[in-house]
Structures are given as structure tokens and as C-alpha cells.
Design an enzyme around this catalytic site. Sequence first.
Site, PDB file in Angstrom:
ATOM      1  CB  SER A 128       2.590  -5.215  16.325  1.00  0.00           C
ATOM      2  OG  SER A 128       2.005  -4.802  17.521  1.00  0.00           O
ATOM      3  CE  LYS A 129      -2.253  -9.875  19.399  1.00  0.00           C
ATOM      4  NZ  LYS A 129      -3.044 -10.968  19.840  1.00  0.00           N
ATOM      5  NE  ARG A 130       2.177  -6.732  22.246  1.00  0.00           N
ATOM      6  CZ  ARG A 130       1.782  -6.949  23.481  1.00  0.00           C
ATOM      7  NH1 ARG A 130       1.373  -5.944  24.229  1.00  0.00           N
ATOM      8  NH2 ARG A 130       1.802  -8.151  24.001  1.00  0.00           N
ATOM      9  NE  ARG A 149      -7.224  -4.201  14.260  1.00  0.00           N
ATOM     10  CZ  ARG A 149      -8.026  -3.577  13.423  1.00  0.00           C
ATOM     11  NH1 ARG A 149      -7.531  -2.686  12.592  1.00  0.00           N
ATOM     12  NH2 ARG A 149      -9.311  -3.829  13.402  1.00  0.00           N
TER      13      ARG A 149
END
Length: 541
Positions: free
Chosen positions: A250-252, A254
Site C-alpha cells: 500500500s501507499k502507506r 512508501r
Amino acid sequence: MVVTRFAPSPTGYLHIGGARTALFCLLWARKTGGKFILRIEDTDQNRNTPTAMQQVLDDLCWLGLNWDEGPQVGGPNGPYLQSQRLAIYQKYVDKLLDSGLAYYCFDTPEELRAMREKAAAAKQNFTYPRPAKFPTLQDVKQAREQGKPVVVRFCMTNNEIVVNDLIRGQVRFNGRELGDFIILKSDGFPTYHFACVVDDELMGITHVLRGQEHLMNTPCHIALQKALDFRTPQYAHITLTVNQGGGKLSKRDRAKALREHILAHKEIDINRLIQVGGLGENEMKEFLEARSVPDNPQVDAMAEYLGIHLPEINVIDFRRSGYLPEAIVNFIALLGWNPGGDREIMTFEQLIEAFDPSRFSSANSLFDRSKLIAFNTEHIKMLDPEKLLMHFKEYLNANKLPMAGADDAVLGRLLQICHGARTLEEVKNKSEFLFMENDKIRYDSDAVDKILLKGEKQGLEMLWLLRDKLAQLSPVNARTLEAMLRGLAEEKAVGLGKVAQPLRVAITGTTVSPPIFDSIDMLGMDNTLARIDNTLKRFEV
Ligand code: GLU
């Protein structure tokens, strides 16, 4: 004929998991001589962003996942944007209303919340209480006049619904527990469930392949198909791909990597970072305390400023990091599916040839980044040089790098001499020195200490010697350079590295570059001598 579809909701860049779904749909169609349709599910007015659809199309094209029908290419089943099909959905909503299989509701959000809370307090699963008598058109008119939200709900069956899933076998659901769900929203748009079912039927979809998070939606879809006299396609819900920690990609991830970097480097100027990322002070505070996550572009801007690499999640991240589409396609094809035997490195054609839907796995797959790098290295070696050059230019452009303006001949040669590179970024990093001004070289202090200044400054000594020999060399090419450098190493009874490394530090500032002979040949003798002079001046105490 097999007809598959990929149906992204355009809410942002294409996630690598979405690309995997699209790839399997495409492989299935290509293997069987069928058709692959792209449909844009843009019925959620709050979540769509104006550029998102184009981003998704670009990412699919970059991966080479070409659709037979859909946006840009058209086809007999269009339009392919759900937002342009509202009249079609209305027709089927009316059909259900007319046959008493759907009904209007006017509940306000507060009323719905109160119903949910009541059910929760009684420890009951909330399902909408179907009224004994359905509202009439007169009631609808009145509700509209009173400014109430008007929606249409479907009369869900109370029976058991069996999903025959290709990967999971039979999965049973209790219709009663699912309850009457909304099919037409108060803004006049259909819900995902409804639009998806209508379009799958009208577009003649025979096989629905999608992520496992949609499995729980499928009984709702099957009930709608029965009510509307539609066919039920073959379903296949592919398993999740997880990161090393076991979580979803998930973008989390990053944002988390960025946060960890910032917290580990106390010297970072947070105020500057706030400016670069376009965050408020409070937002930054919350981010560093792991209470919130900034938007993708903000995270990207901060990472770029700090010069750090974040774990790639969306297709565009991989593209910007210098991966080849051929490698990504090969790698994601093997997540949750296998071709049998121990085959791994495969071209797109070989994947089509090997594709067999009975070989999907029912276990989650690991997104192994080191394996992806190994795949990328192999595909860089395998790829036709012209195609590789095209990808390299595309990579340089995507990152807006000055090197993008170089001649094809120069870029082609760089690819050739950087043989064995793991990513296009590595080729770029190794050859960036060629495109800098002579006095803008950034010297890596470890390289300078170790190669030039160590001991009695033998490195600098060697550079003095080299300067004269280089100035006299004629003609200058990779061959004469090699002969001269090897000759000098022999004369001084040292390894080639003792001669080549000082030269490398002088011209690049670092200890990594393509082979030194090619590097000097490409840089040109005037620039080489200028850089040697600059280096001697700067470090000669
Ligand atoms: N629009 C849905 C999504 O993006 C598609 C689900 C489906 O394939 O039915 O998740």
C-alpha cells in the site's frame, strides 16, 4: 469465445496489483483467441480525479497490456466509461422497480446511522428493513420536494447463494445476511454492484477475473443477474500479493519508509522539507508521529528532494525507478500463478503460450523485490537493443533528466557498456558524469580519501603521470586508451585498478562508472584533462 474485462475505478495511478489483474485477463483472452475489454468504472463522483483515467491508460499501455475494446480504441459495446452509460442503467433499474424486485427509499444519513447503531447495540448484523409496502411514485415526488435523498434498493434473496469460483471452489453465502443493497444512488448514478452486473452482461463478459477483495460482492452480483435474467460469468478471484511483512502493498509503505528515513537523519532540515512537500507544519508533525500519511505527490516530492528510494507500489513508481515493462509483466504473472515446471524468465509470448487458468494458486504470494531486480537484470540483457533504447529514453523522459536530450548513438552505447545493469536507473547513475559541467563534479569524500589521498597520495601521483600520457595519446579511442593504461600499470608493477581508479575518481567523483576506456573515450580528451586538472588543483595540498 472467452471475453474478459479489466474494470478499474479511476481514483489514481494504477496499483501493481491492478496491473496483475489486467495481465491475467489479457493472457486469458490471448491464449484462447478471445477478447479483452477495458471498462472504466467511474460512477463514484467523489473519488474520481480528472487525470486518473489517463494515468491508468498510460500505465496499461506502458506495460504493453493492450485492450481490444475500450476507451481510445472504441468497439461495438461502448461507451466504455460507466459515467456515459447512465440511461442504460436507468432502464434496468426501471425493470426491477416495475417487477417489484426493487424499491425506493428516502432515508437520511442520520436515519441510517441510527438504524445501524440500534442493530450494533443489539449485537445484530445490520440489514435494511424492507418495508411491507413499497413507496409509490407520488411518494418519490414528495420526498424530492422535501429535499430527501432518493435511492433505489434491490430486494435481495433470502436464499443461499453459491459462488462457483475457479480458484476457491464453491463459496456459500446467506442472502438474508447480505440484505437489500442500494443499486441507484441519490445523485442518479448506479452503485458499483449494479453498473458492473449490467455491463458484464451487455458486454458479453464470460470470465470475471478480479482481486479476492471482491469475492464478498459476487453473491450480490449473482442475485442481480438472476433477477434481471442475465447470464452468470465464470468467476475467478485471485489471491492477494503481500509484502515481506505480510501486509498488503500500500501507499502507506512508501510514507513509512520516508518517515523512517527522516527520523533516522536528524540533520534533515524539516522546514525545508515542509516547503518541498507542500505540507502544513501540523501535517508534518502528524506524519512524523505516524498519525497521518501525506498524498502520493507530496511523498514523492520529499523523497526526490532527499534523494532516497521508496518501495515502489504503483506502476508509475516502477517505471520511474528504471524497471522494464517486460520484467514487470513477467514478474507479476508469477504472483499467484505458475506456468508449471521451474520456468521463470519468460517473454510475453511465452506467458501467453503457457497460460492455463487451472494453475492459479489459492495461497497469497510474496512480492519479493530482490527477485524482481533479478528478473529486470535478465530482461535488460535479453531485450532487443532498439527496444531497450526506447525504454531508456522513456525512462529518462519520465524522470525529466537532462540526459534525455542525448543522441541515440550515445544512449545506445551507454546501454551497451553498462551491460549487466540491474535497472535503467543504474545505467543513468553510472553515466550521469558525462552530462555534467567539468567543474560541477561532486566528489564522494570516501572515494577521494581512499583512492586519491591514502598513504603518500599515490592516487594523485598516478594522476599526474596519467595526465601527461593522456595528453600525448593519439589517436584516442577505447583501444589505445586500454593499451596505454595497461602499459602504465605494467611499468609501475601495479594492478590495473591502481591506475584506473584515480582516473575514475577524477572524471566522475566516484568509484563507479562504465569501463574506464569507454568512459574517457565518450567524455572526450579535453574534458578528461580539464577534470584531471580540477582534481589535482583541489586535492593537492
Ligand atoms: N471497479 C472495481 C475495482 O476497481 C472493479 C471490480 C471488478 O472487477 O468487478 O476494484
